[in-house]
Scaffold this motif. Structure first.
Motif, PDB file in Angstrom:
ATOM      1  N   GLU A   1       0.832  -1.206   0.000  1.00 60.02           N
ATOM      2  CA  GLU A   1       0.000   0.000   0.000  1.00 60.02           C
ATOM      3  C   GLU A   1       0.865   1.253   0.000  1.00 60.02           C
ATOM      4  O   GLU A   1       0.536   2.242  -0.652  1.00 60.02           O
ATOM      5  N   PHE A   2       1.976   1.222   0.715  1.00 58.41           N
ATOM      6  CA  PHE A   2       2.874   2.381   0.712  1.00 58.41           C
ATOM      7  C   PHE A   2       3.513   2.587  -0.664  1.00 58.41           C
ATOM      8  O   PHE A   2       3.682   3.703  -1.115  1.00 58.41           O
ATOM      9  N   ARG A   3       3.861   1.489  -1.319  1.00 62.28           N
ATOM     10  CA  ARG A   3       4.497   1.587  -2.634  1.00 62.28           C
ATOM     11  C   ARG A   3       3.505   1.969  -3.725  1.00 62.28           C
ATOM     12  O   ARG A   3       3.848   2.709  -4.645  1.00 62.28           O
ATOM     13  N   ARG A   4       2.313   1.419  -3.649  1.00 63.22           N
ATOM     14  CA  ARG A   4       1.287   1.642  -4.676  1.00 63.22           C
ATOM     15  C   ARG A   4      -0.048   1.875  -3.983  1.00 63.22           C
ATOM     16  O   ARG A   4      -0.747   0.919  -3.653  1.00 63.22           O
ATOM     17  N   PRO A   5      -0.419   3.112  -3.758  1.00 63.98           N
ATOM     18  CA  PRO A   5      -1.686   3.393  -3.067  1.00 63.98           C
ATOM     19  C   PRO A   5      -2.872   2.756  -3.801  1.00 63.98           C
ATOM     20  O   PRO A   5      -2.972   2.805  -5.015  1.00 63.98           O
ATOM     21  N   GLY A   6      -3.752   2.137  -3.032  1.00 67.03           N
ATOM     22  CA  GLY A   6      -4.914   1.457  -3.591  1.00 67.03           C
ATOM     23  C   GLY A   6      -4.718  -0.038  -3.747  1.00 67.03           C
ATOM     24  O   GLY A   6      -5.672  -0.763  -4.005  1.00 67.03           O
ATOM     25  N   SER A   7      -3.500  -0.509  -3.592  1.00 70.38           N
ATOM     26  CA  SER A   7      -3.247  -1.940  -3.776  1.00 70.38           C
ATOM     27  C   SER A   7      -3.835  -2.775  -2.645  1.00 70.38           C
ATOM     28  O   SER A   7      -4.228  -3.923  -2.855  1.00 70.38           O
ATOM     29  N   ALA A   8      -3.921  -2.219  -1.444  1.00 75.43           N
ATOM     30  CA  ALA A   8      -4.498  -2.970  -0.327  1.00 75.43           C
ATOM     31  C   ALA A   8      -5.990  -3.190  -0.545  1.00 75.43           C
ATOM     32  O   ALA A   8      -6.516  -4.259  -0.252  1.00 75.43           O
ATOM     33  N   ARG A   9      -6.663  -2.202  -1.093  1.00 70.36           N
ATOM     34  CA  ARG A   9      -8.089  -2.357  -1.381  1.00 70.36           C
ATOM     35  C   ARG A   9      -8.302  -3.463  -2.407  1.00 70.36           C
ATOM     36  O   ARG A   9      -9.222  -4.265  -2.296  1.00 70.36           O
ATOM     37  N   GLN A  10      -7.436  -3.509  -3.397  1.00 72.20           N
ATOM     38  CA  GLN A  10      -7.535  -4.551  -4.414  1.00 72.20           C
ATOM     39  C   GLN A  10      -7.206  -5.914  -3.812  1.00 72.20           C
ATOM     40  O   GLN A  10      -7.869  -6.906  -4.109  1.00 72.20           O
ATOM     41  N   ALA A  11      -6.185  -5.979  -2.964  1.00 70.52           N
ATOM     42  CA  ALA A  11      -5.774  -7.250  -2.369  1.00 70.52           C
ATOM     43  C   ALA A  11      -6.828  -7.798  -1.409  1.00 70.52           C
ATOM     44  O   ALA A  11      -6.975  -9.014  -1.273  1.00 70.52           O
TER      45      ALA A  11
END
Length: 89
Positions: free
Chosen positions: A25-35
């Motif tokens: 999430e820190f590297r690519r904002p929004g990735s946690a929501r997708q994961a």
């Protein structure tokens, strides 16, 4: 094996997955929501619940109460895999 020791492995795995999600999430904002989007998928949650129930049913004689921790981890990972393996419209 003591109960505390049998809880240690699933807790370590869960913490590692949480840290991996946070770093992503820190590297690519929004990735946690997708994961974590599998949480809203009913079919994926049903698959995870079946896998978790199987772990509790088969593992309670060996792991005792720690089978619940393993079942939670296995159910979560199964739901994640089911959600991400299905084709999207």
């Amino acid at each position: 094996m003591t109960t505390a020791a049998s809880w240690l492995a699933p807790v370590i795995f869960a913490a590692a997955l949480l840290v991996r999600t946070a770093i992503g999430e820190f590297r690519r904002p929004g990735s946690a929501r997708q994961a974590l989007s599998f949480v809203t998928d009913g079919i994926a949650l049903a698959g995870g619940a079946v896998a978790g129930a199987a772990v509790i049913w088969l593992g309670r004689s060996q792991a005792g109460p720690a089978a619940a921790g393993w079942a939670l981890l296995v159910g979560t990972l199964t739901a994640h895999m089911v959600h991400h393996s299905r084709p999207r419209p």
